[in-house]
Structure formats: C-alpha cells, structure tokens
Scaffold this motif. Structure first.
Motif, PDB file in Angstrom:
ATOM      1  N   VAL A 109      -1.766   2.475   2.666  1.00  0.00           N
ATOM      2  CA  VAL A 109      -0.769   2.428   3.775  1.00  0.00           C
ATOM      3  C   VAL A 109      -0.833   3.578   4.574  1.00  0.00           C
ATOM      4  O   VAL A 109      -0.503   4.817   4.130  1.00  0.00           O
ATOM      5  CB  VAL A 109       0.384   1.601   3.194  1.00  0.00           C
ATOM      6  CG1 VAL A 109       1.397   1.652   4.405  1.00  0.00           C
ATOM      7  CG2 VAL A 109       0.349   0.521   2.465  1.00  0.00           C
ATOM      8  N   ALA A 168      -1.341 -12.196  -0.035  1.00  0.00           N
ATOM      9  CA  ALA A 168      -1.878 -10.831  -0.148  1.00  0.00           C
ATOM     10  C   ALA A 168      -2.696 -11.058  -1.128  1.00  0.00           C
ATOM     11  O   ALA A 168      -3.881 -10.422  -1.163  1.00  0.00           O
ATOM     12  CB  ALA A 168      -0.847  -9.677  -0.420  1.00  0.00           C
ATOM     13  N   ARG A 222       2.921  -3.634  -2.246  1.00  0.00           N
ATOM     14  CA  ARG A 222       1.600  -3.718  -2.761  1.00  0.00           C
ATOM     15  C   ARG A 222       0.669  -2.956  -2.430  1.00  0.00           C
ATOM     16  O   ARG A 222      -0.389  -2.349  -3.051  1.00  0.00           O
ATOM     17  CB  ARG A 222       1.099  -5.290  -2.851  1.00  0.00           C
ATOM     18  CG  ARG A 222      -0.113  -5.725  -3.324  1.00  0.00           C
ATOM     19  CD  ARG A 222      -0.642  -7.067  -2.670  1.00  0.00           C
ATOM     20  NE  ARG A 222      -1.829  -7.284  -3.292  1.00  0.00           N
ATOM     21  CZ  ARG A 222      -1.961  -8.045  -4.414  1.00  0.00           C
ATOM     22  NH1 ARG A 222      -1.227  -8.472  -5.213  1.00  0.00           N
ATOM     23  NH2 ARG A 222      -3.363  -8.310  -4.731  1.00  0.00           N
ATOM     24  N   TYR A 223       0.322  -2.466  -1.084  1.00  0.00           N
ATOM     25  CA  TYR A 223      -0.891  -1.989  -0.542  1.00  0.00           C
ATOM     26  C   TYR A 223      -0.438  -0.467  -0.884  1.00  0.00           C
ATOM     27  O   TYR A 223      -1.379   0.326  -0.889  1.00  0.00           O
ATOM     28  CB  TYR A 223      -1.159  -2.334   0.675  1.00  0.00           C
ATOM     29  CG  TYR A 223      -1.635  -3.577   0.785  1.00  0.00           C
ATOM     30  CD1 TYR A 223      -2.971  -3.892   0.292  1.00  0.00           C
ATOM     31  CD2 TYR A 223      -1.223  -4.823   1.338  1.00  0.00           C
ATOM     32  CE1 TYR A 223      -3.472  -5.073   0.468  1.00  0.00           C
ATOM     33  CE2 TYR A 223      -1.579  -5.991   1.197  1.00  0.00           C
ATOM     34  CZ  TYR A 223      -3.057  -6.131   1.001  1.00  0.00           C
ATOM     35  OH  TYR A 223      -3.324  -7.388   0.835  1.00  0.00           O
ATOM     36  N   GLN A 224       0.716  -0.177  -0.737  1.00  0.00           N
ATOM     37  CA  GLN A 224       1.106   1.213  -0.962  1.00  0.00           C
ATOM     38  C   GLN A 224       0.718   1.762  -2.442  1.00  0.00           C
ATOM     39  O   GLN A 224       0.319   2.717  -2.527  1.00  0.00           O
ATOM     40  CB  GLN A 224       2.515   1.619  -0.712  1.00  0.00           C
ATOM     41  CG  GLN A 224       3.121   1.986   0.452  1.00  0.00           C
ATOM     42  CD  GLN A 224       4.571   1.653   0.738  1.00  0.00           C
ATOM     43  OE1 GLN A 224       5.395   1.267   0.081  1.00  0.00           O
ATOM     44  NE2 GLN A 224       5.140   2.177   1.873  1.00  0.00           N
ATOM     45  N   LYS A 258      -1.530   0.887  -3.967  1.00  0.00           N
ATOM     46  CA  LYS A 258      -3.282   0.853  -3.931  1.00  0.00           C
ATOM     47  C   LYS A 258      -3.509   2.008  -3.048  1.00  0.00           C
ATOM     48  O   LYS A 258      -4.762   2.550  -2.901  1.00  0.00           O
ATOM     49  CB  LYS A 258      -3.841  -0.270  -3.290  1.00  0.00           C
ATOM     50  CG  LYS A 258      -3.737  -1.441  -4.038  1.00  0.00           C
ATOM     51  CD  LYS A 258      -4.376  -2.490  -3.133  1.00  0.00           C
ATOM     52  CE  LYS A 258      -4.235  -4.022  -3.777  1.00  0.00           C
ATOM     53  NZ  LYS A 258      -4.887  -4.386  -4.849  1.00  0.00           N
ATOM     54  N   VAL A 281      -4.202  -0.274   5.751  1.00  0.00           N
ATOM     55  CA  VAL A 281      -3.152  -1.106   6.229  1.00  0.00           C
ATOM     56  C   VAL A 281      -2.112  -0.024   7.098  1.00  0.00           C
ATOM     57  O   VAL A 281      -1.779   1.044   6.731  1.00  0.00           O
ATOM     58  CB  VAL A 281      -2.156  -1.591   5.043  1.00  0.00           C
ATOM     59  CG1 VAL A 281      -0.784  -2.245   5.630  1.00  0.00           C
ATOM     60  CG2 VAL A 281      -3.115  -2.563   4.021  1.00  0.00           C
ATOM     61  N   ASP A 314      -6.904 -10.438  -1.119  1.00  0.00           N
ATOM     62  CA  ASP A 314      -7.660  -9.549  -1.825  1.00  0.00           C
ATOM     63  C   ASP A 314      -8.688 -10.035  -2.835  1.00  0.00           C
ATOM     64  O   ASP A 314      -9.485  -9.511  -3.197  1.00  0.00           O
ATOM     65  CB  ASP A 314      -6.466  -8.596  -2.701  1.00  0.00           C
ATOM     66  CG  ASP A 314      -5.559  -7.785  -1.652  1.00  0.00           C
ATOM     67  OD1 ASP A 314      -6.079  -7.496  -0.585  1.00  0.00           O
ATOM     68  OD2 ASP A 314      -4.748  -7.277  -2.299  1.00  0.00           O
TER      69      ASP A 314
END
Ligand code: AMP
Length: 210
Positions: free
Chosen positions: A190, A97, A183-185, A187, A109, A101
């Motif tokens: 998701v 990831a 990790r993407y949550q 940001k 996502v 990125d």
C-alpha cells in the motif's frame, strides 16, 4: 497472466479514484475497471444484474459480494485487461479482496486520502456524463453548463450523490473497506497518496510512486 500488472485505487467515495483511474488508463494502456460504472451500466440497461443491484445502490449500501465478484472476474478476463488493470471501487469488502487475490496478483494499492470534511462538497457537486466523464460544478466545470465537453451529452447527477447517501456510503467505507486496506498493508504493497488538490497535482503524486 503472471506478467500483467495489477493496480488497485482505493479510497473513500469522492476521493477521486475514478478521475485518476481514467488518467492512468490513458497513460498506461491498462484497463480501467470500475465496478460502480459497470453496475450503473447494468442498471441503465435494465439487465437482471441491474435490477438486483439497484436497490442497494440507491440506498447508498453495497451490492452483495457474489454479484460484484462475478462482474469483476468477467471484466478481468476481457482482452482489454491482458496487459494490466486498474481497479476502481473494488475490492470494497474482505470477501471481495480474498476472491481477487485468489484470481490475480496485485502489484500495488494506492490509498487515495481525502479528509471526510471535503468529501461531501466533492460528491454533491459532482456531475457525470453518460460516457463516464466526470465534472464538478465548482472545481472542474464543463465549458458549457450541464454539457459534457467531450461528447456533448447532457450531464446528470448520480442518485446516490446526495448528503444523506454520502453519509451512508462513508459509514460503509469505514466498516467494510478499512479492513481491506489493512489487509494489503500487511502485504507491504500500500502506498498512501494525498488526494487533496486539483486532479493534475494528485495525478503527479500517483505517477511519482508508480
Ligand atoms: P462507485 O461508483 O464506486 O461509488 O459505486 C457506486 C455504488 O455501486 C456503490 O455505492 C455500491 O452500491 C455499488 N458498488 C460499486 N462497487 C462495489 C463493490 N465493489 N462492492 C459492493 N458494491 C459496489
């Protein structure tokens, strides 16, 4: 480069990522990049990468990050991915990831959610066409048993689609890929989508959130 769209389909093995990614590719004209498909092609071709990856794949484990990251970056650089791309099966670990990125921006996502109780049946009934079409013996069988509707090729079962390998792959998903979702949550990109149901229903749910 800044304008191209990047989508990740993330979810446990057997959650339907590949099936949905193919549909999205047809609808959106973005590249469908499946590291699993690329690795299986490398194994089938007997390339150096394939030889190195095969043992990990057969064991239901993950191929080392460095190999997969190189493969992915190469696919992202292809002209087919200029407009947009749909990642299926990547990133599966935190280092993947981070590498992703650093290279491109990701818009969304899709977290495809299917209860583990349904996954074993989905995976062990799965049959593949060498050209990448996917069937299920019970839920989406081909018109003629064992034959791809689209290409007429003989279907095969993935060597890692067995109950013991499925358990291993689910354990890897929990240990390595859950943190990637988190990790993407953090940001805020998701979107969770219910992956239970027939592929048309699931596709409609994905289309509704895009
Ligand atoms: P898949 O078709 O996505 O289920 O991938 C099949 C197998 O290829 C996995 O079980 C792994 O052994 C390997 N693989 C695919 N993508 C990755 C990845 N991003 N990182 C590590 N191994 C991968």
């Amino acid at each position: 480069m800044g304008e191209r769209k990047g989508l990740i389909l993330i979810g446990a093995p057997g959650s339907g990522k590949g099936t949905q990614a193919k549909r999205l590719q047809e609808q959106l004209g973005w590249a469908h990049i499946s590291t699993g498909d690329l690795l299986r092609a490398a194994v089938a071709a007997g390339s150096e990468l394939g030889v190195r990856a095969k043992g990990f794949m057969d064991a239901g484990g993950l191929v080392p990050d460095a190999l997969v990251i190189d493969l992915l970056l190469e696919a992202l650089a292809a002209p087919a991915a200029a407009k947009g791309f749909i990642l299926d099966g990547f990133p599966r670990t935190m280092p993947q990831a981070e590498a992703l990125d650093a290279a491109v921006s990701i818009d969304k996502v899709i977290d495809l959610q299917v209860p583990f109780s349904l996954i074993e049946e989905r995976i062990t009934g799965r049959r593949m066409s060498p050209s990448g079409h996917v069937y299920h013996v019970k839920y989406s069988p081909p018109k003629v048993e064992g034959i791809c509707d689209v290409t007429g090729e003989a279907l095969y079962q993935r060597s890692d689609d067995t109950p013991d390998k499925v358990r291993e792959r689910l354990a890897k998903f929990e240990a390595e890929t859950r943190p990637v979702i988190a990790r993407y949550q953090s940001k805020g990109i998701v979107v969770a989508v219910d992956g239970v149901g027939d592929p048309d229903e699931v596709y409609a749910r994905i289309a509704a959130v895009l």
